[in-house]
Enzyme design. Structure first.
Site, PDB file in Angstrom:
ATOM      1  N   HIS A 265       0.791  -1.243  -0.046  1.00 42.86           N
ATOM      2  CA  HIS A 265       0.085   0.084   0.140  1.00 42.86           C
ATOM      3  C   HIS A 265       0.903   1.243  -0.091  1.00 42.86           C
ATOM      4  CE1 HIS A 265      -3.677   2.368   1.177  1.00 42.86           C
ATOM      5  NE2 HIS A 265      -2.793   3.343   1.790  1.00 42.86           N
ATOM      6  N   GLU A 266       1.867   1.227   1.097  1.00 45.49           N
ATOM      7  CA  GLU A 266       2.571   2.684   1.130  1.00 45.49           C
ATOM      8  C   GLU A 266       3.391   2.624  -0.191  1.00 45.49           C
ATOM      9  OE1 GLU A 266       1.782   4.749   3.096  1.00 45.49           O
ATOM     10  OE2 GLU A 266       0.551   3.480   4.237  1.00 45.49           O
ATOM     11  N   HIS A 269       1.619   4.310  -2.824  1.00 42.58           N
ATOM     12  CA  HIS A 269       1.774   5.911  -2.674  1.00 42.58           C
ATOM     13  C   HIS A 269       3.113   6.451  -3.207  1.00 42.58           C
ATOM     14  CE1 HIS A 269      -1.877   6.900  -0.448  1.00 42.58           C
ATOM     15  NE2 HIS A 269      -1.737   6.010   0.304  1.00 42.58           N
ATOM     16  N   GLU A 295      -4.794   7.581  -2.781  1.00 42.33           N
ATOM     17  CA  GLU A 295      -5.251   6.385  -2.592  1.00 42.33           C
ATOM     18  C   GLU A 295      -5.514   5.636  -3.764  1.00 42.33           C
ATOM     19  OE1 GLU A 295      -5.101   6.131   0.853  1.00 42.33           O
ATOM     20  OE2 GLU A 295      -6.106   4.208   1.194  1.00 42.33           O
TER      21      GLU A 295
END
Lengths: 499, 499
Positions: A265-266, A269, A295
């Site tokens: 997830h990070e 980003h 997101e």
């Protein structure tokens, strides 16, 4: 070049220099914040608070500078498209900042600081009544804030724009409503299904082993270590610039899959940040769009890549090797996608029930800010909604309306962007596959160049040139829609749970 | 309080708020710099340069602000002693910064940036002629800088004051001259001595083992981990505030003693920073004095504690245990104090020959800035002086006049403070023992409370209340003198080398 055009170019350069100064100070603040969350010894807090709040003050002074108003007026409509996008973005931030009286800025900041220990105690004691008065004050202050920006518009719409200025609230609400209408049936069906997803992990795994695994995951996805680093933080986040975008993660001994998901997830980003234009660093053209698009990038990599079958066909052997366990790619795939329909906690939710947690928060904060719901009713309404959407009822306020920190920070209007980001991720992934063909083989062979290239070309490198709505239409050829996400969810979970 | 006094108090508060803002921005810069040296991935450089130079600009703008001139004029002479010290310190910085034309600030900064790759290449090729023109430009710019501050004074004196404003140049020069006159005889005698100091270390030691040892050294000295941390950096340094003072070190496989010495040195700097007044954070009363006093704290811990016999009676068993070697405290003590009289490199020098390296640099930079030495003569003069003071002659420019980065940064006048700091360390240690009695037992038992308490009370907690000269006299009851250092050196090395 006419002398008039030349003069305009000079004004634009002076304006841009000021904008860069503003953004560089903001990025310096980001470094201090990263350090505070990742490296700073505990005793450093009093000094760091002073340093950070001073940089915020300087940042605010640069944004509200009168010179900026003059430049903006002079430039508006006289510059080319790219420059006009810069003018649009800076004007929006400048006018918003100038609309808020200094006294209100101060009261908001003080109220949030004071709220933190009150919320912490209320949560620890699982007693909303201890927090009620504080929440009332925060709601009132944010209504005052919204009215200062525009007294004639729906205050929730105004607040939402702090996180997502370029998707109108009706579109956002329509998408959330569609999720609320469509997902509970799927969640119910899963609850009733006999299928029990596999769980290849047994027992506990130390942080060192997990770190080596998530490092391998980042390597696999092509994270550029020359422009990033991985550390641990209590609340994982990513931060930085196109030259240095760092990710953090955390390790729970019994949940390596959580660490993998959170790290990917990070990474998503960070991959967005790293894809921004180097030449435009310090200006809106070299800065990311708002929360929804950000997101969408994290969720695309987390869900459409990291929770996909081909990814686990690629990565299962890595886990087997490092953890000394034997399991099929299918087993890891099932575990990565298990739906926990009795979970009350947003940050522990799976990909599907997550959105019901968001809808609960969205509906409550919207009604609070619009004055349609009294603060005292929050626990009751919260529990009713959770029961309605998820079929389970929180036992207490700690696992109910006190679980998230957002309102304590005064952030009303933030929650929707989490779901909007997931929805956009599906729409973008769909558009990428429409153009590139099915991506399963790419993922299974660990070749992410085409996907990354498509995202870079259609999302990252534009920075803030387009508004969010225009960016979505440019990239996908369609208006923002939940259709792709719902198709994806129905297909994936229908298959997984034999529905 | 009279209304006049009250008004003055209000002016002082407004003034102090501005001073704090200035210092908080400076400390934020310090965090960015620490991160760059310790944590930042290499690709981050372009963005970090922009962020750091923007903070420098903001810092400079706050220091040269016209409001500050007004406040200073209004407050001067009307405030109490403590406040007057703040006024003195801020006025000095403010006037110095205002004396330099913006254009010169820019040219200095550009010249240093441009000089760096030139110096690096010249050093790599060991060819001073490649650097000659660049060094000429740097010398000229610094002469211009000194003239902008005060055209009527010795330019070297003016530059020296950037690093040490409150020790007059005659005192500094007298002390350096005394070292030059006294030490070579001692160094010669050591070279002729038959004594061969022990070296208990054999072979190579990995970074992990060395790190665990220096961590133990910091524990032993009482480093407060809640307000600090230890990391590695190519060029060890310490930085921070009284709330968060961090140290860095480095590990060479064949030189664990180097890591211990370097770590204790940085601990000394950090212990000074951590001893500053919390309440006065952000003002000169809560800030450290200049280079000489700072270096006195690092040298006191490095030399008078870390290179002492009682310390090795305490710490030898630790090294034995962690490194799996057997050696007497005396052997470690001898190794920590071995004099390398054939070493040409300042940063590798022992406690004694170090000062000869400094004297060489001091005499050359002083003569360059005063216009008494031509840049083209530097290599010849350098080698002659090294031969005269140390009895060995550099083979080439890389191990001669190109070895240090300071001049490339435009830092002329910095070098003397290294030696002045060591000299002051001895004087302070002497005063502490005069008041507390012999400290050997304290050190051997690992009880540093009395020494730390004395330093805290007599040095740290005053911040910049006193000028350096006054601080030395208040703490030791004497004017600044090399007597203690020379006594210490003669006694210690006479004993070690049977002279």
């Amino acid at each position: 070049m006419s002398s008039e055009a030349q003069q305009s170019e000079e004004v634009y350069e002076a304006f841009l220099e000021h904008v860069r100064k503003y953004n560089y100070v903001g990025d310096a603040s980001g470094v201090l914040s990263w350090d505070q969350q990742v490296m700073m010894p505990e005793g450093g807090t009093p000094a760091r608070s002073k340093q950070s709040s001073t940089l915020s003050t300087v940042h605010h002074e640069l944004l509200t500078d009168d010179k900026l108003s003059e430049w903006l007026d002079e430039l508006d409509g006289t510059v080319d498209d790219e420059q006009q996008a810069v003018v649009r973005e800076v004007r929006r931030s400048h006018e918003r900042a100038n609309a808020i009286p200094e006294d209100l800025v101060k009261r908001l900041s003080e109220a949030s600081s004071n709220a933190l220990p009150v919320w912490e105690e209320a949560k620890a004691k699982s007693d909303f009544s201890l927090f009620e008065e504080t929440l009332e004050e925060l709601v009132e202050l944010r209504r005052e804030y919204a009215a200062a920006i525009d007294p004639d518009r729906d205050p929730y719409e105004v607040l939402f724009e702090d996180y997502e200025p370029y998707i109108d609230i009706d579109t956002a609400e329509a998408i959330l409503t569609e999720l609320r209408e469509e997902l509970p049936a799927l969640i119910d069906a899963i609850a009733e299904s006999d299928v029990e997803p596999a769980d290849p992990f047994e027992g506990e795994y130390d942080a060192e082993t997990q770190e080596s695994l998530v490092t391998e995951a980042l390597d696999t996805l092509g994270y550029d270590w020359d422009r990033g680093r991985l550390d641990t933080a209590p609340h994982p986040f990513s931060t930085g610039t196109q030259f240095d975008a760092r990710v953090t993660t955390r390790f729970a001994p019994d949940d390596p899959m959580g660490a993998i998901g959170s790290t990917i997830h990070e990474f998503g980003h960070a991959s967005y940040t790293l894809g921004l234009s180097d030449d435009d660093y310090g200006t809106p053209l070299g800065d990311s769009r708002d929360m929804t698009v950000h997101e969408s990038q994290s969720r695309l990599w987390e869900n459409h890549v990291g929770r996909s079958k081909p990814f686990w066909r690629l990565f299962a052997s890595e886990v087997e090797e490092q953890f000394g366990i034997t399991a099929s790619p299918q087993a890891f795939y099932e575990h990565a996608n298990e739906v926990y329909d009795d979970n009350m906690i947003r940050v522990e939710a799976d990909e599907l029930t997550y959105h019901m947690h968001i809808v609960v928060r969205f509906e409550i904060e919207r009604d609070l800010i619009r004055g349609d719901l009294d603060v005292s009713e929050v626990p009751q309404v919260w529990n009713d909604k959770v029961e309605e959407y998820l079929g389970v009822r929180p036992d207490n306020d700690a696992e109910g309306c006190l679980q998230d920190i957002h309102w304590t920070h005064g952030n009303f209007g933030y929650f929707p962007t989490y779901s909007l980001g997931s929805v956009l991720a599906s729409q973008l992934f769909g558009a990428a596959e429409r153009e590139l063909g099915d991506l399963d083989d790419d993922i299974e062979s660990g070749n992410f160049d085409r996907l990354y290239g498509w995202l870079n070309e259609n999302v990252h490198e534009h920075g803030c040139r387009y508004t969010t709505t225009d960016l979505i239409e440019e990239a996908t050829g369609e208006a923002f829609t939940a259709e792709y996400f719902l198709d994806y969810a129905n297909k994936k979970y229908g298959n997984l749970y034999n529905l």
